[in-house]
Design a protein around this motif. Structure first.
Motif, PDB file in Angstrom:
ATOM      1  N   PHE A  38     -10.358   3.376  -7.263  1.00 59.91           N
ATOM      2  CA  PHE A  38     -10.812   4.517  -6.463  1.00 59.91           C
ATOM      3  C   PHE A  38     -10.674   4.215  -4.968  1.00 59.91           C
ATOM      4  O   PHE A  38     -10.307   5.079  -4.191  1.00 59.91           O
ATOM      5  N   THR A  39     -10.956   2.984  -4.571  1.00 62.22           N
ATOM      6  CA  THR A  39     -10.801   2.587  -3.168  1.00 62.22           C
ATOM      7  C   THR A  39      -9.344   2.712  -2.741  1.00 62.22           C
ATOM      8  O   THR A  39      -9.045   3.216  -1.650  1.00 62.22           O
ATOM      9  N   LYS A  40      -8.414   2.292  -3.578  1.00 69.05           N
ATOM     10  CA  LYS A  40      -6.984   2.425  -3.274  1.00 69.05           C
ATOM     11  C   LYS A  40      -6.560   3.891  -3.223  1.00 69.05           C
ATOM     12  O   LYS A  40      -5.719   4.279  -2.418  1.00 69.05           O
ATOM     13  N   THR A  41      -7.163   4.710  -4.076  1.00 70.59           N
ATOM     14  CA  THR A  41      -6.857   6.140  -4.079  1.00 70.59           C
ATOM     15  C   THR A  41      -7.286   6.778  -2.766  1.00 70.59           C
ATOM     16  O   THR A  41      -6.527   7.533  -2.152  1.00 70.59           O
ATOM     17  N   VAL A  42      -8.490   6.462  -2.302  1.00 73.59           N
ATOM     18  CA  VAL A  42      -8.973   6.976  -1.017  1.00 73.59           C
ATOM     19  C   VAL A  42      -8.082   6.475   0.116  1.00 73.59           C
ATOM     20  O   VAL A  42      -7.729   7.230   1.032  1.00 73.59           O
ATOM     21  N   ALA A  43      -7.681   5.212   0.071  1.00 73.26           N
ATOM     22  CA  ALA A  43      -6.842   4.638   1.128  1.00 73.26           C
ATOM     23  C   ALA A  43      -5.486   5.336   1.229  1.00 73.26           C
ATOM     24  O   ALA A  43      -4.884   5.384   2.304  1.00 73.26           O
ATOM     25  N   ALA A  44      -5.006   5.891   0.126  1.00 69.43           N
ATOM     26  CA  ALA A  44      -3.702   6.556   0.125  1.00 69.43           C
ATOM     27  C   ALA A  44      -3.744   7.931   0.790  1.00 69.43           C
ATOM     28  O   ALA A  44      -2.708   8.507   1.104  1.00 69.43           O
ATOM     29  N   ILE A  45      -4.936   8.464   1.009  1.00 67.15           N
ATOM     30  CA  ILE A  45      -5.089   9.770   1.659  1.00 67.15           C
ATOM     31  C   ILE A  45      -5.151   9.550   3.163  1.00 67.15           C
ATOM     32  O   ILE A  45      -6.001   8.807   3.655  1.00 67.15           O
ATOM     33  N   SER A  49       0.843  -1.191   0.000  1.00 68.53           N
ATOM     34  CA  SER A  49       0.000   0.000   0.000  1.00 68.53           C
ATOM     35  C   SER A  49       0.879   1.242   0.000  1.00 68.53           C
ATOM     36  O   SER A  49       2.060   1.182   0.320  1.00 68.53           O
ATOM     37  N   ILE A  50       0.274   2.352  -0.368  1.00 63.26           N
ATOM     38  CA  ILE A  50       0.970   3.631  -0.372  1.00 63.26           C
ATOM     39  C   ILE A  50       0.136   4.629   0.415  1.00 63.26           C
ATOM     40  O   ILE A  50      -1.092   4.597   0.375  1.00 63.26           O
ATOM     41  N   VAL A  51       0.815   5.497   1.154  1.00 63.46           N
ATOM     42  CA  VAL A  51       0.152   6.537   1.931  1.00 63.46           C
ATOM     43  C   VAL A  51       0.856   7.848   1.643  1.00 63.46           C
ATOM     44  O   VAL A  51       2.078   7.936   1.721  1.00 63.46           O
ATOM     45  N   PHE A  52       0.061   8.850   1.278  1.00 57.96           N
ATOM     46  CA  PHE A  52       0.601  10.196   1.111  1.00 57.96           C
ATOM     47  C   PHE A  52       0.445  10.897   2.451  1.00 57.96           C
ATOM     48  O   PHE A  52      -0.632  11.332   2.818  1.00 57.96           O
TER      49      PHE A  52
END
Length: 186
Positions: A51-58, A22-25
């Protein structure tokens, strides 16, 4: 394994994050995150996972930017949790049957300058599980060929939207603001 990005980040609109990790900004220097970085593709059968992965990165607050020339199909609801999420840009989101585009559980969801379309009933833009959720829905275009949108908001603002063939129902009673002079409904 998790990759945390705390500095600035720029990339082309292609898949750059994939695999089991996973990635986290984590930093505040990331102003916009693109779903294409997580595998979303224009015209793909279903972009829900990307989109779920995009939300998880925030981590707690951020904007998901939609590119103007893309149509993203969502067949399952994207959960935003308690985050402060913005869905911005000139892109289009097409909803599948019985799908809410996004759900919140106490967060703030800002959606602006997006086109939403559906060709089936039982769809909606946001479903909120708790009364602490807030929504700002402005300058969007909603085109529903079948209707049946159900949206639950608390202390929310609807402003400057162009709504065609959209029977609005189940909006709740928690301080919804529908400024008629700025919303166009047909």
């Amino acid at each position: 394994k998790t990759l945390t990005v705390n500095g600035g980040f720029e990339a082309e609109l292609v898949t750059i994050f994939s695999g089991a990790g996973s990635i986290v900004f984590g930093g505040t220097n990331i102003r916009e995150i693109y779903p294409q970085w997580f595998g979303a593709a224009n015209g793909a059968a279903d972009n829900s996972a990307a989109f779920t992965k995009t939300v998880a990165a925030i981590t707690s607050k951020g904007n998901i930017k939609l590119s103007a020339d893309a149509v993203f199909r969502l067949l399952t609801t994207v959960a935003c949790g308690t985050k402060d999420i913005g869905i911005i840009g000139k892109g289009q989101i097409e909803l599948g049957a019985d799908t809410y585009a996004f759900s919140t559980s106490g967060g703030i969801l800002r959606i602006s300058d997006v086109v939403f379309t559906t060709v089936t009933s039982g769809t909606g833009i946001v479903a909120s599980a708790v009364s602490a959720s807030q929504g700002i829905f402005e300058n969007n275009k909603v085109i529903s060929l079948w209707g049946g949108w159900h949206n639950y908001w608390n202390e929310s603002v609807f402003d400057g939207n162009d709504i065609t063939m959209w029977p609005v129902s189940n909006l709740g009673s928690y301080g919804i603001h529908l400024p008629g002079s700025n919303n166009k409904a047909v």
